[in-house]
Design an enzyme around this catalytic site. Structure first.
Site, short mmCIF file in Angstrom:
data_model
loop_
_atom_site.label_atom_id
_atom_site.label_comp_id
_atom_site.label_asym_id
_atom_site.label_seq_id
_atom_site.Cartn_x
_atom_site.Cartn_y
_atom_site.Cartn_z
N ARG A 1 -24.71 31.50 -55.20
CA ARG A 1 -25.09 30.60 -54.62
C ARG A 1 -24.34 29.39 -54.00
O ARG A 1 -24.60 28.47 -53.83
CB ARG A 1 -26.64 30.11 -55.04
CG ARG A 1 -27.62 31.04 -55.29
CD ARG A 1 -28.35 31.00 -53.93
NE ARG A 1 -29.71 31.82 -54.40
CZ ARG A 1 -30.92 31.37 -54.43
NH1 ARG A 1 -31.11 30.26 -54.56
NH2 ARG A 1 -31.81 32.38 -54.34
N ARG B 1 -28.83 24.09 -41.59
CA ARG B 1 -30.24 24.36 -41.80
C ARG B 1 -31.20 23.99 -40.86
O ARG B 1 -32.08 24.58 -40.29
CB ARG B 1 -30.63 24.69 -43.12
CG ARG B 1 -31.99 25.58 -43.27
CD ARG B 1 -32.64 25.69 -44.57
NE ARG B 1 -32.91 24.12 -45.01
CZ ARG B 1 -33.74 23.78 -46.08
NH1 ARG B 1 -34.12 24.66 -46.76
NH2 ARG B 1 -34.21 22.62 -46.44
N ASP C 1 -30.20 37.00 -47.65
CA ASP C 1 -31.10 36.67 -49.09
C ASP C 1 -31.63 38.30 -49.34
O ASP C 1 -31.45 39.04 -48.68
CB ASP C 1 -32.42 36.16 -48.73
CG ASP C 1 -33.10 35.71 -49.61
OD1 ASP C 1 -32.67 34.55 -50.45
OD2 ASP C 1 -34.02 36.21 -50.25
N TYR D 1 -41.16 40.88 -56.29
CA TYR D 1 -41.54 40.08 -54.93
C TYR D 1 -42.66 40.82 -54.03
O TYR D 1 -43.65 40.15 -53.87
CB TYR D 1 -40.41 39.53 -54.24
CG TYR D 1 -39.34 38.57 -54.78
CD1 TYR D 1 -39.89 37.18 -55.15
CD2 TYR D 1 -38.46 38.98 -55.66
CE1 TYR D 1 -39.08 36.26 -55.68
CE2 TYR D 1 -37.61 37.82 -56.27
CZ TYR D 1 -37.93 36.81 -56.43
OH TYR D 1 -37.14 35.99 -57.10
O1 CP3 Z 1 -24.74 33.29 -53.02
C1 CP3 Z 1 -24.72 32.80 -51.98
O2 CP3 Z 1 -24.40 31.74 -51.40
C2 CP3 Z 1 -25.42 33.65 -50.79
C3 CP3 Z 1 -26.61 33.65 -50.52
C4 CP3 Z 1 -27.86 34.07 -51.15
C5 CP3 Z 1 -29.27 33.59 -50.99
N1 CP3 Z 1 -29.99 34.01 -51.81
C6 CP3 Z 1 -29.33 32.46 -50.36
C7 CP3 Z 1 -30.48 31.55 -50.48
C8 CP3 Z 1 -27.89 35.11 -52.37
C9 CP3 Z 1 -26.79 36.15 -52.77
C10 CP3 Z 1 -29.38 35.06 -52.76
C11 CP3 Z 1 -29.92 36.20 -53.40
C12 CP3 Z 1 -31.30 35.85 -53.86
N2 CP3 Z 1 -32.38 35.43 -53.26
C13 CP3 Z 1 -31.62 36.12 -55.25
C14 CP3 Z 1 -30.74 36.88 -56.33
C15 CP3 Z 1 -29.87 35.98 -56.91
C16 CP3 Z 1 -30.79 34.80 -57.96
O3 CP3 Z 1 -30.74 33.57 -57.42
O4 CP3 Z 1 -31.15 35.55 -58.61
C17 CP3 Z 1 -33.07 36.10 -55.18
C18 CP3 Z 1 -33.95 36.26 -56.48
C19 CP3 Z 1 -33.47 35.43 -53.97
C20 CP3 Z 1 -35.00 35.13 -53.64
C21 CP3 Z 1 -34.82 33.70 -53.16
N3 CP3 Z 1 -34.44 33.39 -51.68
C22 CP3 Z 1 -35.41 32.66 -53.76
C23 CP3 Z 1 -35.99 32.52 -55.10
C24 CP3 Z 1 -35.07 31.57 -53.20
C25 CP3 Z 1 -35.32 30.17 -53.70
C26 CP3 Z 1 -36.70 29.58 -52.94
C27 CP3 Z 1 -36.34 27.98 -52.89
O5 CP3 Z 1 -36.86 27.31 -52.46
O6 CP3 Z 1 -35.42 27.53 -53.90
C28 CP3 Z 1 -34.72 32.03 -51.83
C29 CP3 Z 1 -34.13 31.24 -50.90
C30 CP3 Z 1 -32.72 31.12 -50.56
N4 CP3 Z 1 -31.95 31.89 -50.68
C31 CP3 Z 1 -31.88 29.68 -50.44
C32 CP3 Z 1 -30.52 30.19 -50.17
C33 CP3 Z 1 -29.33 29.03 -49.78
C34 CP3 Z 1 -32.54 28.46 -50.03
C35 CP3 Z 1 -33.37 28.35 -48.99
C36 CP3 Z 1 -33.35 26.86 -48.37
O7 CP3 Z 1 -32.30 26.78 -47.54
O8 CP3 Z 1 -33.95 26.16 -48.57
#
Ligand code: CP3
Length: 357
Positions: A27, A40, A77, A154
């Protein structure tokens, strides 16, 4: 073969000698960076950001402009696949991801299509191509997907979950329905990752964020089995280079031997396992990625450096270590602490590679 200026991340995954230990952060593009929040806002929301080729490329590069990271990771994602299957992904502020049409029955599963990666998921491939172009061979690009089990949690729960009651009910009372879902997801993930490789991803990581909530037997049957199937179906060499595959099961420390036996190149470790033990158990078969507790980045830089040294010493001298956090960076971490962490890995790891000079 296209030239890479810095290939120490790929070399370490293949357990080849490097000058210093490579480092990147799960991340690494995200809300802890003010420039990410700005981009964003420009895109409107997170999903629009993922679908905008130029802006997805921009946020991928942001952490690399700040820090000397050894790899870039595609900005996207894991939930793009269920979205492309028609479940309708959206984000509720403060609640994380949700689906408009979650999976409720065997009938829902039978109707699910296998998405065409260059069609419904074409925006992801466009981002991969744009990022590879923008990187200009500076560092390798990591492509990724969720594991079938993690995606299924999910899809069946309808979003994030704590107890996983719906999917466990399905697992224990209708296992054949869940197996059909996981099988479709394994096929979709294999197609998706191979398309990312053809578009320019130079390494692949599979995120099994929720495999650790299973019993050992169910982990084998419902999570690892399908990751193994994906590993077997992946393109392992492209454009004259090996494409290393990393498996990460959060809470998977109990099962490292079984994970290594899938034929993957590396295992991602969360912070609950000692990297020294992990190396002793599987270090002759796979490289190891990890594993500092992401919350350590709240501590002062001196404490972060001390922890980096402890983990480097735990792994010891020799090849096959990619430094990382044990899970994603938290959104309220000061960016300077991330910088101190990355610098410490490069500076303090030199003695562990001296015999390679
Ligand atoms: O690593 C990186 O920089 C690449 C981008 C990346 C994102 N998600 C961007 C993201 C990667 C590799 C993921 C994978 C991901 N997404 C996983 C597996 C890795 C882990 O963390 O266990 C999972 C379970 C998800 C599902 C998901 N997407 C969740 C649980 C969330 C968080 C929701 C929240 O509000 O915090 C996301 C959203 C997400 N994916 C964000 C980012 C940067 C945040 C979105 C935002 O900008 O608000």
């Amino acid at each position: 073969m296209s030239e890479l200026k810095n290939d120490r991340y790929l070399r370490a995954l293949l357990r080849q000698p490097v000058d210093v230990t490579p480092v990147w952060m799960m991340r690494q593009a995200g809300r802890y960076l003010p420039e990410y929040k700005e981009t964003r806002a420009q895109a409107g929301d997170f999903i629009s950001l993922c679908k905008n080729t130029e802006l997805a490329c921009e946020v991928t590069l942001q952490p690399l402009r700040r820090f000397p990271l050894d790899a870039a990771i595609l900005f996207s994602d894991i939930l793009t696949i269920p979205d492309a299957m028609g479940l309708g992904l959206y984000f509720e502020t403060g609640e994380g991801p949700r689906f408009k049409s979650p999976i409720n029955s065997l009938d829902d599963i039978k109707k699910l299509p296998i998405p065409d990666p260059e069609d419904e998921l074409g925006y992801v491939m466009n981002a991969v191509r744009a990022i590879r172009h923008a990187l200009q061979g500076s560092v390798p690009l990591i492509g990724f997907s969720g594991s079938p089990w993690t995606l299924a949690t999910y899809m069946v729960e309808g979003g994030s979950s704590k107890a996983f009651t719906k999917i466990k009910k399905m697992m224990y009372s209708e296992p054949q329905a869940l197996h059909l879902l996981l099988d479709k997801l394994a096929d979709s993930v294999t197609l998706y990752l191979n398309a990312q490789i053809k578009a320019g991803a130079q390494s692949i990581m599979i995120f099994d964020t929720w495999g650790g909530v299973l019993t050992g037997r169910d982990y084998q049957l419902f999570s690892l089995h399908y990751m193994h199937k994906i590993v077997d179906g992946l393109i392992r060499e492209y454009d004259g280079r090996k494409v290393p595959v990393t498996l990460f099961t959060k809470g998977g420390g109990r099962w490292l031997e079984a994970m290594a036996a899938t034929g993957c190149d590396a295992l991602g470790l969360d912070w609950t396992i000692d990297i020294e033990d992990a190396r002793r158990r599987v270090g002759d078969k796979v490289a190891l990625q990890g594993n500092m507790d992401p919350s350590m980045l709240y501590a002062p830089p001196a404490r972060i450096e001390q922890e980096v040294e402890t983990i480097l010493a735990g792994f010891g001298k020799g090849n096959g270590h990619v430094f990382n956090l044990g899970h994603g960076i938290h959104q309220d971490v000061p960016p300077e602490h991330a910088g101190a962490f990355i610098d410490a890995v490069h500076r303090l790891s030199k003695p562990y590679h001296q015999d390679n000079d």
